[in-house]
Design a protein around this motif. Structure first.
Motif, mmCIF file in Angstrom:
data_model
loop_
_atom_site.group_PDB
_atom_site.id
_atom_site.type_symbol
_atom_site.label_atom_id
_atom_site.label_comp_id
_atom_site.label_asym_id
_atom_site.label_seq_id
_atom_site.Cartn_x
_atom_site.Cartn_y
_atom_site.Cartn_z
ATOM 1 N N SER A 89 0.823 -1.219 0.000
ATOM 2 C CA SER A 89 0.000 0.000 0.000
ATOM 3 C C SER A 89 0.856 1.268 0.000
ATOM 4 C CB SER A 89 -0.944 0.010 1.219
ATOM 5 O OG SER A 89 -1.736 -1.136 1.268
ATOM 6 N N ARG A 90 1.982 1.233 -0.717
ATOM 7 C CA ARG A 90 2.954 2.304 -0.615
ATOM 8 C C ARG A 90 2.986 3.265 -1.783
ATOM 9 N NH1 ARG A 90 7.706 1.810 -3.597
ATOM 10 N NH2 ARG A 90 8.909 2.878 -2.000
ATOM 11 N N THR A 91 2.440 2.892 -2.940
ATOM 12 C CA THR A 91 2.801 3.575 -4.174
ATOM 13 C C THR A 91 2.345 5.020 -4.236
ATOM 14 O OG1 THR A 91 2.939 1.532 -5.406
ATOM 15 C CG2 THR A 91 2.556 3.513 -6.681
ATOM 16 N N LEU A 92 1.106 5.291 -3.835
ATOM 17 C CA LEU A 92 0.639 6.671 -3.954
ATOM 18 C C LEU A 92 1.429 7.598 -3.052
ATOM 19 C CD1 LEU A 92 -1.360 8.196 -5.627
ATOM 20 C CD2 LEU A 92 -3.038 7.955 -3.802
ATOM 21 N N ALA A 93 1.790 7.119 -1.859
ATOM 22 C CA ALA A 93 2.595 7.940 -0.964
ATOM 23 C C ALA A 93 4.039 8.038 -1.440
ATOM 24 C CB ALA A 93 2.550 7.367 0.448
#
Length: 782
Positions: free
Chosen positions: A548-552
């Protein structure tokens, strides 16, 4: 490598926070996707793997003579051939303490088995032929004799003193033992507690089952002394780094190019043995090789997920306040340690604290070898498991003390005023409103009116249950220093934008979200933006998409690159506005003289440049984030058949700032579907005597269908984080993290009036029916 151009996105007013249909879907739904099997290659040859049909045994003979002489066969290569060519064992990315206080036990994991096999599907040889049909025929002609040995497929059985050993070189089947937390404090609290609840919990093994099975195109350029691997993945740079040591070269010598990826969920994000074997075979034969796994091969050789036994103890005082949590986990690693096998059992243990105040927590995790396929991250990678453990224990405690399950949670929640809050067990939460999320979810789901719905269902002959879970997960970690991500922006005077980024899409909608970020920040037209990703040569750095890291991470890197360009053009903007640089502000895609209404758009400034402007970075965010939420699920059970029906599902999530609500809804819905699948039907089952995978086709491995789902009510209760420039927390795994717990909570609640305290997953109709037929004294916990 993926290049995507925008053709139907909104205009320059497209902003963060607006729903926008995915740009990517135009190509995918009209048959213009470019998956591995869509990539044309001239002069390619086919590769097929010969795999073990035994789960454990010594290789007595590999006879390739007949196969090598068959029409169209180019080469037949075994494990000894690869070892002689210099290939090294595959290494895990992590290390944990050994079970005996020494080093972790790391077995030799060569790309092809050499002396022995250790699970059904273990690759033994690779056949290269002019056509796939010729390669398949030759693979059938390879004679493999195996002296079979006893097997063990279950982690609990594997740790018994008389269990067959998976690896003779080790004294038992333990790989590692990790101990974290306050053991003395936990023991003291349990001894003095008013209520102590104990439960053994089973978290089943699942397969990722992507629509697109694994496949790859392998080649070797002798002139450049460089390998190339085309495949579907979310993390091309990580795969390059996994494969390079096996091949004995530096990562820059292994170019990984990602095409469209038809599903991964974490499973395709590591270097498998097939990949290095293919690359070595391509070098040896001088041919470009294509390999595509069929579905049976996929079930046997793709990394599996979860597979955990957990013994948990929750202690509470007389008011229902949590005092201590003690958890002992046995994690089934499989026979080998893949690059990412060691991550899920340990990396997200902090989630055991949940969103609650628990003064003392202790966890012990044993990694255990068995004669099964390796495990690896699968959507959530330890987060759903941790949430499941604490949430089920809270349910059981509520039943034990006769308190409403939501009320017991409310009494123990960390408050908004406590932020930032250290759980005392690994994690420190930066922000969140856990009581607000719970209150909103209870209202959305009409928790207070449930007993009326239960009574109505009973009149129809149905058992109705309601479940609740308050998930929290770490995203964008690790905690101490989040993984960096790469982004490069190139903007021409005409306003054309090329966005190079190190994260790779496998259906998340990155191309849409990244355009929204650039359009919001710079005010440029999304129709003129191009995303370049998935190629370790074209994008020189990168970490990848997971956790769950990509947007951040990637979104933050894009935002920072945009800011660098804004600053680099400030002098030009000041000159055009006839103002001092120090007087300029920038917002909403415009330079503005402070205190006036005089503005100049970014597009107008960049249009005056003689050449494109660019900026790049490879940066980390300030810290990890903690998406959290509340899931409430309702089910009905037919007591005559055990048939289970999902009748209502509500989610309230805090994912930080929402960039695209439509994408968010898709992520949450998809995650809930995967959690539902594991909770009520999915189960990878090995025969305990032979080690054969019994659920090796979709005839035996159930998957959720549209009729099993319903419209999910989703509401937002977000508190933006300050850990990254965008204020986002992450959403890719949130649905799954909460769904496992909420669904099993609902099923167990439906059965509770009949004296059934707990039902392990998967809650299939057969298991429910058998449970209902048992005498009441035997069904307290199943």
């Amino acid at each position: 490598m993926i290049h995507t151009r925008s053709r139907r996105l909104g205009g320059t007013k497209l902003k963060i926070g607006q729903s926008q249909l995915r740009f990517e879907d135009d190509a995918l739904i009209t048959g213009r996707g470019r998956y591995v099997n869509d990539l044309p290659v001239k002069g390619e040859a086919a590769a097929v793997f010969v795999r073990s049909q035994a789960a454990s045994g010594r290789i007595v003979l590999i006879d390739i003579a007949a196969a090598a002489e068959m029409p169209g066969v180019i080469a037949v290569i075994n494990g000894s051939d690869l070892k002689a060519a210099g290939l090294m064992p595959i290494q895990p990315r992590n290390r944990h303490p050994g079970p005996d206080g020494g080093e972790m036990r790391v077995p030799a994991f060569y790309p092809l088995a050499i002396d022995a096999v250790r699970y059904v599907g273990d690759p033994i040889a690779i056949v290269v032929a002019e056509t796939r049909s010729a390669a398949l025929a030759a693979a059938e002609a390879v004679v493999v004799e195996i002296e079979e040995r006893p097997v063990v497929v279950d982690a609990l059985e594997a740790v018994s003193s008389d269990a067959p050993r998976v690896w003779d070189k080790f004294p038992d089947n333990y790989c590692f033992t990790v101990k974290m937390g306050d053991k003395a404090g936990v023991d003291h609290a349990i001894a003095s507690a008013q209520t102590v609840v104990r439960q053994r919990l089973r978290i089943s093994r699942v397969v990722a089952a992507p629509i697109e099975t694994r496949g790859a195109i392998a080649s070797y350029d002798a002139g450049l002394d460089r390998y190339r691997l085309d495949l579907g993945t979310q993390a091309p740079h990580r795969i390059s780094e996994d494969l390079a040591p096996v091949l004995g070269v530096s990562p820059d010598k292994v170019r990984v190019v990602a095409s469209d990826c038809g599903g991964s969920f974490g499973m395709k994000n590591a270097g498998y043995p097939e990949y290095s074997a293919l690359l070595s075979a391509a070098k040896k034969t001088g041919r470009i090789l294509r390999w595509t796994s069929d579905r049976l091969e996929s079930f046997q050789s793709d990394a599996h997920g979860r597979d955990v036994w957990a013994d948990a103890v929750l202690a509470l005082d007389g008011d229902g306040i949590f005092l201590a949590l003690d958890v002992h986990v046995r994690a089934n690693l499989g026979a080998y340690l893949g690059p990412a096998t060691l991550h899920p059992p340990v990396a997200n243990l902090g989630g055991l604290a949940g969103v609650y105040r628990t003064p003392h927590i202790y966890a012990e995790v044993d990694g255990v070898f068995t004669n099964t396929q390796q495990t690896a991250p699968y959507r959530g990678a330890g987060r759903p498991e941790a949430t499941y453990i604490i949430e089920r224990m809270i349910d059981l405690a509520a039943y034990e003390i006769g308190l409403d399950r939501a009320e017991l949670r409310r009494r123990n929640l960390v408050s908004k005023e406590d932020m930032p809050y250290s759980s005392g067990f690994i994690f420190t939460y930066d922000s969140g409103d856990f009581p607000g999320v719970l209150a909103k979810a209870l209202e959305l789901a009409d928790w207070a009116g449930f007993e009326g719905r239960r009574t109505e269902a009973k009149a129809r002959g149905k058992l109705r249950g309601i479940g609740i879970a308050n998930p929290i997960e770490i995203a964008g970690g690790p905690i101490a220093k989040p993984n960096a991500e790469f982004a490069r922006l190139e903007i021409s005077p005409e306003g054309n934008v090329r966005i190079h980024v190190g994260s790779m899409d496998s259906g998340q909608g990155h191309g849409t979200a990244f355009r929204q970020i650039v359009a919001d920040r710079l005010g440029l037209e999304p129709q003129k933006m191009e995303i370049i990703t998935g190629d370790t040569h074209e994008v020189p750095q990168g970490t990848g998409t997971f956790g769950s890291r990509t947007l951040a991470a990637a979104g933050g890197a894009i935002w920072a690159a945009a800011d660098m360009i804004v600053e680099s053009l400030k002098d030009k903007a000041a000159e055009q506005l006839e103002a001092h640089r120090a007087d300029l502000l920038f917002d909403n895609g415009e330079y503005r003289i402070a205190g006036t209404d005089r503005t100049l758009s970014f597009a107008e400034v960049v249009a005056e440049q003689a050449a494109p402007v660019s900026a790049e970075n490879f940066i980390s965010n300030k810290g990890a984030t903690f998406p959290n939420g509340c899931h409430i699920c309702e089910v009905e059970v037919d007591p005559d058949t055990g048939h289970l029906q999902l009748v209502a599902y509500s989610v309230v999530d805090d994912v930080g700032r929402v960039v695209n609500p439509l994408l968010l809804k898709g992520q949450i819905t998809g995650g809930v579907a995967q959690g539902l699948g594991q909770a009520v039907m999915e189960n990878a089952v090995y025969d305990p005597d032979s080690g054969q995978l019994l659920s090796a086709t979709f005839m035996d491995y159930a998957m959720p269908r549209a009729c099993d789902m319903l419209e999910i009510e989703i509401a937002d209760c977000s508190v933006p984080t300050e850990q990254n420039a965008l204020g986002v927390k992450g959403a890719g795994e949130a649905g799954t993290v909460g769904a496992l717990s909420a669904v099993i909570s609902a099923v167990s609640d439906a059965l509770r009036p009949l004296g059934i305290r707990h039902l392990d997953m998967p809650a299939t109709p057969g298991r429910i029916w058998r449970c209902l037929q048992m005498p009441r004294q035997e069904v307290v916990s199943q």
